[in-house]
Design an enzyme around this catalytic site. Sequence first.
Site, mmCIF file in Angstrom:
data_model
loop_
_atom_site.group_PDB
_atom_site.id
_atom_site.type_symbol
_atom_site.label_atom_id
_atom_site.label_comp_id
_atom_site.label_asym_id
_atom_site.label_seq_id
_atom_site.Cartn_x
_atom_site.Cartn_y
_atom_site.Cartn_z
ATOM 1 N N GLU A 288 5.435 -3.440 11.751
ATOM 2 C CA GLU A 288 4.115 -2.846 11.831
ATOM 3 C C GLU A 288 3.192 -3.762 11.046
ATOM 4 O O GLU A 288 3.349 -3.948 9.845
ATOM 5 C CB GLU A 288 4.113 -1.443 11.252
ATOM 6 C CG GLU A 288 2.817 -0.729 11.520
ATOM 7 C CD GLU A 288 2.236 -0.146 10.265
ATOM 8 O OE1 GLU A 288 1.053 -0.467 9.988
ATOM 9 O OE2 GLU A 288 2.952 0.587 9.576
ATOM 10 N N ASN B 233 0.803 -1.233 0.000
ATOM 11 C CA ASN B 233 0.000 0.000 0.000
ATOM 12 C C ASN B 233 0.832 1.277 0.000
ATOM 13 O O ASN B 233 0.327 2.329 -0.372
ATOM 14 C CB ASN B 233 -1.036 0.003 1.138
ATOM 15 C CG ASN B 233 -0.417 -0.115 2.502
ATOM 16 O OD1 ASN B 233 0.780 -0.335 2.636
ATOM 17 N ND2 ASN B 233 -1.225 0.042 3.532
ATOM 18 N N CYS C 284 -3.298 0.311 7.007
ATOM 19 C CA CYS C 284 -3.333 -0.334 8.320
ATOM 20 C C CYS C 284 -3.981 0.598 9.327
ATOM 21 O O CYS C 284 -4.543 0.152 10.318
ATOM 22 C CB CYS C 284 -1.937 -0.726 8.750
ATOM 23 S SG CYS C 284 -0.814 0.641 8.691
HETATM 24 O O1 G3H Z 1 -0.715 0.997 6.032
HETATM 25 C C1 G3H Z 1 -0.015 1.392 6.933
HETATM 26 C C2 G3H Z 1 0.575 2.735 6.912
HETATM 27 O O2 G3H Z 1 1.644 2.823 7.826
HETATM 28 C C3 G3H Z 1 -0.465 3.791 7.181
HETATM 29 O O3 G3H Z 1 0.026 5.027 6.873
HETATM 30 O O4 G3H Z 1 -1.648 6.433 8.067
HETATM 31 O O5 G3H Z 1 -0.116 7.422 6.369
HETATM 32 O O6 G3H Z 1 -1.963 5.899 5.669
HETATM 33 P P1 G3H Z 1 -0.991 6.257 6.744
#
Ligand code: G3H
Length: 478
Positions: A253, A158, A287
């Site tokens: 993570e 992502n 996430c």
């Molecule tokens: O998908 C996991 C990422 O660490 C979320 O990052 O809050 O900038 O979308 P974000």
Amino acid sequence: EDRVFKYYSDGEWKKSSSRKSVSIINPTTRSVQFRVQACTQEEVNKTIEIAKVAQKSWAKTPLWKRAELLHKAAAILKEHKNPIAECLVKEIAKPAKDAVTEVVRSGDLVSYCAEEGVRILGEGKFLVSDSFPGNERTKYCLTSKIPLGVVLAIPPFNYPVNLAVSKIAPAIIAGNSLVLKPPTQGAVAALHMVHCFHLAGFPKGLISCVTGKGSEIGDFLTMHPGVNCISFTGGDTGIAISKKAGMIPLQMELGGKDACIVLEDADLDLAAANIVKGGFSYSGQRCTAVKVVLVMEFVADTLVQKVNAEVAKLTVGPPEDDCDITPVVTESSANFIEGLVMDAKQKGATFYQEYKRDGNLIWPLLLDNVRPDMRIAWEEPFGPVLPVIRISSVEEGINHCNASNFGLQGCVFTRDINKAILISDAMETGTVQINSAPARGPDHFPFQGLKDSGVGSQGITNSINMMTKVKSVVINLP
Ligand code: G3H
């Protein structure tokens, strides 16, 4: 375009001796967009060996010079934002505008990291012995932060660029070398990003990028004795990696089931806007997406109505058109999401929109009156489907949040700051946002998950510290 992109090792672009490739399927067209090399274990060995050698001289390179190169890479990355963003659009169906934002954010992250690195690595500690009982002032202890060695970075689909540089930049400023294993979807964007570091002129072998099948080189990389640290972002694989990895620092993570608790006194317009942004941006494939709304019964009808009005405004279609909702990353992901939706339907959830799917494209859905016996109450869809659970007390909301095996972020909407703080303290998550949707950024904020959501803490400062070890030299006076 259907060609096999080379991998990057020893400062050169190479073809794998396997003569095999891995296909990257465009989520929108569902046909092959790109191919990347399927590297062999032998090639991984070689890359790690070279990384080990390159790291030794890099650690001796002055800190300001390391920072200078990172600033250069950041500038080049920003210059290349459009072609890189185009890859993100084709490989992971990220809406065009968000794809550009990802690259720009990444350039900023690299620069910030260079600045932060020269500050925090530029100072150590000086301790004297006579503060501990029984000691005279005969020992002076000098501490500094030294690199770990070879850092292995594994980012998810992502954010193939942003979550790669959030590992590369801290590793490099701290004097480590780095081996990147990009996700298959997003591998070409990642290779292009690595090319920017190549153009910046880092020493050969310091940064490399191996592509291939997880089944072939995944475990091989994560269990490799030459790897001194793993920084991983992704799903369940992370749990398996942490069980198999050696005695090395891990930064992980993993998933999240971020809850959004809405109290009776909340600004419901604000909450609704954040729920839609948090739940549906990049089609819920974050996430940190809002993954369950826990709303007090008294305001539930009003909130749901406001959220539905916002959902109705979401545009659905191809990422090239900058639609809000775009096809999810793979067919198997779409199938999984559909499974959760069907389970909820069968168990009696309220559907305000009709379930609609075309290929990997799933129309946004708000499911109301979700109950704990439904899978969607607990599992993360990683798609544009958001469950609402009506609660009759704040405790019920907190209990649902804390019963999850995840603990990434959460949020609470209320005008009462005292309640907000008490609820934040009670939620077992790495971060709680008061009156805003969960999010990782700004990228220098600490970012961490409790329970199955992760190990260690990220954010620029924490990542730099995590990718170093304290070294002491003690001067013993006569
Ligand atoms: O998908 C996991 C990422 O660490 C979320 O990052 O809050 O900038 O979308 P974000």
